[in-house]
Write a protein that holds these residues in place. Structure first.
Motif, PDB file in Angstrom:
ATOM      1  N   ALA A 677     -64.721 -10.278 -22.165  1.00 17.94           N
ATOM      2  CA  ALA A 677     -65.974 -10.518 -22.972  1.00 17.94           C
ATOM      3  C   ALA A 677     -65.402 -10.628 -24.496  1.00 17.94           C
ATOM      4  O   ALA A 677     -66.102 -11.340 -25.144  1.00 17.94           O
ATOM      5  N   ARG A 678     -64.429  -9.891 -25.000  1.00 17.81           N
ATOM      6  CA  ARG A 678     -63.915 -10.058 -26.185  1.00 17.81           C
ATOM      7  C   ARG A 678     -62.748 -10.942 -26.487  1.00 17.81           C
ATOM      8  O   ARG A 678     -62.175 -11.031 -27.363  1.00 17.81           O
ATOM      9  N   ASN A 679     -62.406 -11.471 -25.304  1.00 19.49           N
ATOM     10  CA  ASN A 679     -61.275 -12.404 -25.152  1.00 19.49           C
ATOM     11  C   ASN A 679     -59.887 -12.066 -25.690  1.00 19.49           C
ATOM     12  O   ASN A 679     -59.142 -12.546 -26.384  1.00 19.49           O
ATOM     13  N   VAL A 680     -59.770 -10.644 -25.434  1.00 18.60           N
ATOM     14  CA  VAL A 680     -58.339  -9.964 -25.706  1.00 18.60           C
ATOM     15  C   VAL A 680     -57.111 -10.856 -24.872  1.00 18.60           C
ATOM     16  O   VAL A 680     -57.340 -10.823 -23.594  1.00 18.60           O
ATOM     17  N   ALA A 681     -56.119 -11.068 -25.711  1.00 15.88           N
ATOM     18  CA  ALA A 681     -55.041 -11.439 -25.066  1.00 15.88           C
ATOM     19  C   ALA A 681     -54.207 -10.510 -24.541  1.00 15.88           C
ATOM     20  O   ALA A 681     -54.079  -9.292 -24.958  1.00 15.88           O
ATOM     21  N   LEU A 682     -53.727 -10.787 -22.984  1.00 15.29           N
ATOM     22  CA  LEU A 682     -53.332  -9.579 -22.326  1.00 15.29           C
ATOM     23  C   LEU A 682     -51.697 -10.152 -22.247  1.00 15.29           C
ATOM     24  O   LEU A 682     -51.139 -11.210 -21.519  1.00 15.29           O
ATOM     25  N   LEU A 683     -50.704  -9.150 -22.670  1.00 11.91           N
ATOM     26  CA  LEU A 683     -49.457  -9.546 -22.373  1.00 11.91           C
ATOM     27  C   LEU A 683     -48.811  -8.358 -21.715  1.00 11.91           C
ATOM     28  O   LEU A 683     -49.095  -7.222 -22.002  1.00 11.91           O
ATOM     29  N   ARG A 684     -47.848  -8.650 -21.057  1.00 16.34           N
ATOM     30  CA  ARG A 684     -47.015  -7.763 -20.274  1.00 16.34           C
ATOM     31  C   ARG A 684     -45.596  -7.736 -20.659  1.00 16.34           C
ATOM     32  O   ARG A 684     -44.975  -8.757 -20.381  1.00 16.34           O
ATOM     33  N   ALA A 685     -44.906  -6.670 -21.050  1.00 18.35           N
ATOM     34  CA  ALA A 685     -43.625  -6.607 -21.396  1.00 18.35           C
ATOM     35  C   ALA A 685     -42.953  -5.635 -20.070  1.00 18.35           C
ATOM     36  O   ALA A 685     -43.029  -4.572 -19.991  1.00 18.35           O
ATOM     37  N   ASP A 686     -42.223  -6.591 -19.298  1.00 17.11           N
ATOM     38  CA  ASP A 686     -41.527  -5.917 -17.974  1.00 17.11           C
ATOM     39  C   ASP A 686     -40.218  -5.582 -18.416  1.00 17.11           C
ATOM     40  O   ASP A 686     -39.276  -6.276 -18.544  1.00 17.11           O
ATOM     41  N   TRP A 687     -39.909  -4.065 -18.242  1.00 15.02           N
ATOM     42  CA  TRP A 687     -38.844  -3.501 -18.967  1.00 15.02           C
ATOM     43  C   TRP A 687     -37.973  -2.983 -17.513  1.00 15.02           C
ATOM     44  O   TRP A 687     -37.023  -2.392 -17.602  1.00 15.02           O
ATOM     45  N   THR A 688     -38.428  -3.428 -16.372  1.00  9.44           N
ATOM     46  CA  THR A 688     -37.654  -3.170 -15.131  1.00  9.44           C
ATOM     47  C   THR A 688     -36.168  -3.379 -15.196  1.00  9.44           C
ATOM     48  O   THR A 688     -35.231  -2.664 -14.834  1.00  9.44           O
ATOM     49  N   ARG A 689     -35.831  -4.603 -15.783  1.00 12.32           N
ATOM     50  CA  ARG A 689     -34.292  -4.957 -16.187  1.00 12.32           C
ATOM     51  C   ARG A 689     -34.120  -4.640 -17.604  1.00 12.32           C
ATOM     52  O   ARG A 689     -35.039  -4.508 -18.478  1.00 12.32           O
ATOM     53  N   ARG A 690     -32.881  -4.479 -17.941  1.00 13.39           N
ATOM     54  CA  ARG A 690     -32.529  -4.234 -19.463  1.00 13.39           C
ATOM     55  C   ARG A 690     -32.945  -5.300 -20.280  1.00 13.39           C
ATOM     56  O   ARG A 690     -32.724  -6.663 -19.949  1.00 13.39           O
ATOM     57  N   ASP A 691     -33.826  -5.021 -21.439  1.00 15.15           N
ATOM     58  CA  ASP A 691     -34.212  -6.059 -22.012  1.00 15.15           C
ATOM     59  C   ASP A 691     -34.216  -5.617 -23.730  1.00 15.15           C
ATOM     60  O   ASP A 691     -34.962  -4.678 -24.235  1.00 15.15           O
ATOM     61  N   PRO A 692     -33.062  -5.884 -24.625  1.00 10.07           N
ATOM     62  CA  PRO A 692     -32.891  -5.319 -25.803  1.00 10.07           C
ATOM     63  C   PRO A 692     -34.027  -5.339 -26.567  1.00 10.07           C
ATOM     64  O   PRO A 692     -34.499  -4.691 -27.450  1.00 10.07           O
ATOM     65  N   ALA A 693     -34.963  -6.585 -26.453  1.00 10.95           N
ATOM     66  CA  ALA A 693     -35.937  -6.901 -27.257  1.00 10.95           C
ATOM     67  C   ALA A 693     -37.016  -6.011 -27.257  1.00 10.95           C
ATOM     68  O   ALA A 693     -37.847  -5.482 -28.022  1.00 10.95           O
ATOM     69  N   ILE A 694     -37.468  -5.811 -25.888  1.00 15.17           N
ATOM     70  CA  ILE A 694     -38.333  -4.844 -25.654  1.00 15.17           C
ATOM     71  C   ILE A 694     -38.046  -3.252 -25.900  1.00 15.17           C
ATOM     72  O   ILE A 694     -38.948  -2.614 -26.486  1.00 15.17           O
ATOM     73  N   THR A 695     -36.929  -3.049 -25.822  1.00 19.79           N
ATOM     74  CA  THR A 695     -36.290  -1.701 -26.436  1.00 19.79           C
ATOM     75  C   THR A 695     -36.686  -1.548 -27.985  1.00 19.79           C
ATOM     76  O   THR A 695     -37.051  -0.540 -28.291  1.00 19.79           O
ATOM     77  N   ALA A 696     -36.155  -2.460 -28.465  1.00 19.70           N
ATOM     78  CA  ALA A 696     -36.550  -2.790 -30.019  1.00 19.70           C
ATOM     79  C   ALA A 696     -38.006  -2.668 -30.416  1.00 19.70           C
ATOM     80  O   ALA A 696     -38.229  -2.065 -31.093  1.00 19.70           O
ATOM     81  N   ALA A 697     -38.808  -3.171 -29.682  1.00 20.01           N
ATOM     82  CA  ALA A 697     -40.283  -3.194 -30.058  1.00 20.01           C
ATOM     83  C   ALA A 697     -40.849  -1.761 -29.574  1.00 20.01           C
ATOM     84  O   ALA A 697     -41.654  -1.138 -30.397  1.00 20.01           O
ATOM     85  N   LEU A 698     -40.109  -1.134 -28.633  1.00 21.01           N
ATOM     86  CA  LEU A 698     -40.818   0.314 -28.405  1.00 21.01           C
ATOM     87  C   LEU A 698     -40.145   1.253 -29.400  1.00 21.01           C
ATOM     88  O   LEU A 698     -40.886   2.085 -29.709  1.00 21.01           O
ATOM     89  N   THR A 699     -39.057   0.802 -30.077  1.00 23.21           N
ATOM     90  CA  THR A 699     -38.698   1.736 -30.908  1.00 23.21           C
ATOM     91  C   THR A 699     -39.350   1.637 -32.475  1.00 23.21           C
ATOM     92  O   THR A 699     -39.605   2.563 -32.905  1.00 23.21           O
ATOM     93  N   GLN A 700     -39.919   0.360 -32.461  1.00 22.94           N
ATOM     94  CA  GLN A 700     -40.582   0.097 -33.613  1.00 22.94           C
ATOM     95  C   GLN A 700     -42.086   1.069 -33.511  1.00 22.94           C
ATOM     96  O   GLN A 700     -42.652   1.372 -34.399  1.00 22.94           O
ATOM     97  N   LEU A 701     -42.393   1.022 -32.321  1.00 23.75           N
ATOM     98  CA  LEU A 701     -43.614   1.861 -32.050  1.00 23.75           C
ATOM     99  C   LEU A 701     -43.298   3.385 -32.077  1.00 23.75           C
ATOM    100  O   LEU A 701     -44.499   4.324 -31.671  1.00 23.75           O
ATOM    101  N   GLY A 702     -42.196   3.818 -32.128  1.00 27.06           N
ATOM    102  CA  GLY A 702     -41.901   5.403 -32.091  1.00 27.06           C
ATOM    103  C   GLY A 702     -41.845   5.838 -30.611  1.00 27.06           C
ATOM    104  O   GLY A 702     -41.946   6.960 -30.356  1.00 27.06           O
ATOM    105  N   ARG A 703     -41.584   4.912 -29.799  1.00 30.97           N
ATOM    106  CA  ARG A 703     -41.532   5.410 -28.311  1.00 30.97           C
ATOM    107  C   ARG A 703     -40.291   4.937 -27.983  1.00 30.97           C
ATOM    108  O   ARG A 703     -39.238   4.333 -28.251  1.00 30.97           O
TER     109      ARG A 703
END
Length: 737
Positions: A677-703
């Protein structure tokens, strides 16, 4: 395990409204035009755009010529100024003109402030003309017989109400060379009147800007006397300098207008001089103010972020060249005592909640059976609790030390990183298969070991409790419980001693219920006496172990493909047969055992590459179904720039909590309806395999691990949800959009 039981332990977050933009379910991000080739008009459901011209003396060298895009908006819709404000994009014009004709910049009319909730944008409603001066030089030579000249324009604009639609159009216009084009003369005259007039800025300092205590202090002289005492609108031409929606104070000191305007905490530009526009009653005045004392240094946005540095270091480990100018990571600084103690408390609580995670339950059930075995022996009961606790603590410390060591070496790793290795996943599948066979009674360790080792095992049951603690950590590591995320994320910035303290607190939380139970006589008395029920329960526990094997094989299939999963299943079948054959006696054992062991060894030797190697075609992010899109760096920011909210699911196949949330909250019909209803864009970051970009994004979020759920919206900081995602909390956050 019921949802209510899990939600009892949920760490409740206070959600704030992250955007005033809501996107209608039917809105589509598409380019909608109805113009045919050669048309000067483009009509969409939201605007009517027309290419117009004004040539008072015809088209020729040295003669004045103006082109422009006239946009008529439908009611409540708007487009944007050169600085769109908190969200939006300015209109872009790309000209295709004959040789000798050069288009200048848009002479932007004074905008007005468009407020939507907590956001403030700069733009236009109703009808607006964006005029562009065109210089005709001596190189312009259309030919002696030419009567007209063709001009073409490719324009793009973002039109918004609450939803935003990017649109574009191709325009063509024929201009007469020797006659006046005056049809739109009045519109151009009105646009010139609406353009801000230049204010001279002398060297006496009467007009200036300076930065003081996080605010921009302005002094503007030379304004018309009729404006004195009036309230003026202020517009910064440069984006990301001021807090657009924040109120500001203004006053008159005689003929000098003064104001104090909050600077943006995410300021990303330092224009010198500072171009500003003041407006009143549809008229505007423009000044380029010198910044007295200069600008303070930009925030960390102007430097390489720690997350990007981690990604660059991980990239270097993979053999890629680092980006130029990448700075070395600073040495970790010790956290203040209060912050560290709070992180320890969060880790302790997170470890306690981890006992309720489904990935840990099978091992803990085995531990309860062990308690029942020693319930009538208080000393053995307490020693077992201490041994289990030691196994948990040492395993957490070892895992934490390994993770910190890999980070120090430049690897981009986070919590659960070992499950990103197919070899580790396959090893765990083998281990849990062996445990399941043992629980089911297929074999006994003591009967398969030499008598000396079997006797040692019987004399030292404390080793069983210790190894059960190690096993609990092995199956708990893919899970992230409430309270854990922030504490584990902090370990990336702490010295080794403080970081290991957090891992120890996490282990203590996991072991604490069983440590206390082993030392409380009342708990021991409440346990049933050993009996036949223990054998029944033991065999029953083989099935949760086999379910864990199914999950691990599925994880491996996500990493290496269907061939890898099939190879692992074949190996597990051969291993099970070999274990069974070793329990046989006499001729049957002599015939079957060597064959089954040889088959197992042959499969392991020949099929191991299929099991442990990530295929090249599998290295890309797996496609996601339905409304979900694969995440990539920067995609969320690109979508938010259009005014659309974004929900990002950082997940992994080996994360049991992730799969629980995916099958419950993220599959809830009411949640999906609210997102649509709010046309929210849905993105899925799959970390099943090593992905430095996802690791960096998690670090920016403090996780430091998954799951992580983030709601992005224009003009707001990201909102990070709890690890166990609640449908009510997510719906409340969506309702605030």
């Amino acid at each position: 395990m019921s949802t209510h039981l899990l939600q009892r332990w949920l760490f409740t977050l206070i959600f704030i409204a992250t955007s005033a933009f809501s996107i209608s379910a039917g809105a589509q991000i598409s380019l909608k035009t109805s113009a045919t080739a050669g048309s000067s008009v483009v009509t969409t459901p939201y605007v009517r755009a027309e290419l117009v011209a004004h040539a008072p003396e015809g088209v020729g060298p040295g003669q004045p010529l103006w082109l422009g895009l006239s946009i008529t908006h439908q009611p409540e819709w708007h487009t944007y100024w050169k600085n769109p404000g908190d969200s939006g994009l300015p209109t872009q014009l790309q000209w295709q003109l004959p040789e000798g004709m050069d288009a200048g910049e848009i002479a932007w009319p004074v905008p007005h402030k468009i407020r939507i909730g907590n956001l403030a944008n700069y733009g236009y409603e109703g009808q607006v003309l964006l005029p562009v001066p065109v210089t005709v030089s001596g190189a312009f030579a259309p030919g002696p017989l030419a009567k007209e000249v063709t001009v073409q324009l490719q324009a793009s604009w973002l039109v918004c109400r609450k939803e935003c639609i990017p649109e574009e159009g191709h325009f063509t216009l024929q201009l007469p060379l020797r006659s006046t084009t005056a049809v739109d003369a009045a519109a151009f005259a009105a646009a010139h009147q609406a353009a801000p007039q230049a204010l001279p800025v002398g060297s006496d300092g009467s007009s200036s800007a300076r930065v003081q205590d996080g605010a921009l202090v302005l002094r503007v002289a030379g304004l018309p006397a009729a404006l004195q005492g009036q309230t003026l609108e202020f517009f910064a031409e440069t984006a990301s300098v001021i807090e657009t929606a924040a109120p500001y104070t203004q006053a008159w000191e005689g003929a000098v207008w003064t104001a104090r305007i909050p600077l943006s905490p995410q300021r990303s530009a330092s224009p010198e001089p500072l171009p500003v526009v003041l407006a009143h009653g549809g008229q505007g005045w423009r000044a380029e103010l010198p910044v007295a004392g200069g600008w303070p240094a930009l925030a960390a946005a102007a430097t390489v972020s720690p997350a990007l540095e981690a990604a660059l270091r991980a990239n270097a480990q993979l053999g890629n060249s680092p980006a130029p100018g990448a700075a070395a990571a600073p040495a970790p600084a010790a956290a203040p005592l209060g912050t560290w103690l709070l992180a320890l408390l969060g880790a302790l609580l997170g470890g306690l909640v981890l006992n309720l995670m489904p990935c840990v339950f099978p091992v803990l059930a085995i531990k309860v059976v062990g308690f029942a075995r020693h319930a009538q022996d208080t000393r053995a009961h307490r020693i077992s609790g201490l041994a289990y606790t030691a196994g948990v603590l040492l395993s957490f410390l070892g895992l934490g030390a390994l993770m910190l060591g890999l980070r120090a070496a430049g690897e981009a790793v986070g919590w659960g990183f070992q499950l990103q290795s197919p070899a580790v996943v396959a090893t765990l599948a083998v281990l849990f298969t062996l445990i399941a066979l043992n629980l089911a009674g297929v074999y006994e360790f003591g009967r398969m070991l030499p008598s000396s080792l079997a006797g040692l095992q019987a004399r030292h049951p404390v080793a069983d409790a210790f190894l059960t603690g190690v096993l609990a950590v092995a199956v708990a590591s893919p899970c992230t419980a409430p309270f854990m995320g922030a504490s584990l994320g902090l370990t990336a910035t702490l010295p080794a001693a403080q970081a290991l303290g957090i891992f120890a607190a996490l282990g203590l939380g996991l072991a604490l219920p069983y440590l206390l139970a082993s030392w409380l006589p009342a708990f021991a008395r409440a346990l049933p006496r050993p009996g036949a029920w223990m054998q029944t329960l033991r065999r029953f526990l083989a099935f949760p172990m086999l379910a864990t094997v199914v999950w691990l094989v599925w994880v491996l299939g996500q990493q290496t493909g269907i061939d890898g999963a099939a190879a692992l299943l074949a190996l597990l079948v051969a291993l099970s047969m070999a274990v069974w054959a070793l329990t046989l006696r006499g001729t049957a054992r002599r015939l079957i055992a060597p064959l089954s062991i040889a088959a197992c060894a042959w499969l392991a030797w020949n099929w191991m590459p299929n099991i442990v190697e990530i295929r090249e075609q599998q290295a890309q992010t797996a496609p996601v179904s339905g409304a979900w899109q694969p995440w990539r760096p920067g995609l969320a920011d690109e979508i938010v720039a259009t005014g659309r909210p974004v929900f990002v699911d950082y997940t992994a196949a080996w994360c049991v909590t992730c799969q629980y949330n995916k099958k419950t909250t993220l599959a809830d019909a009411e949640v999906l309806a609210d997102l649509a209803a709010r046309n929210v864009a849905l993105l899925r970051a799959d970390w099943t395999r090593r992905d430095p970009a996802i690791t960096a994004a998690l670090t920016q979020l403090g996780r430091s691990g998954v799951p992580v759920y983030v709601l992005h919206a224009p003009g707001k900081a990201p909102v990070v949800f709890s690890e166990i995602l609640s449908a009510s909390d997510l719906r409340a956050a969506l309702a605030a959009l």
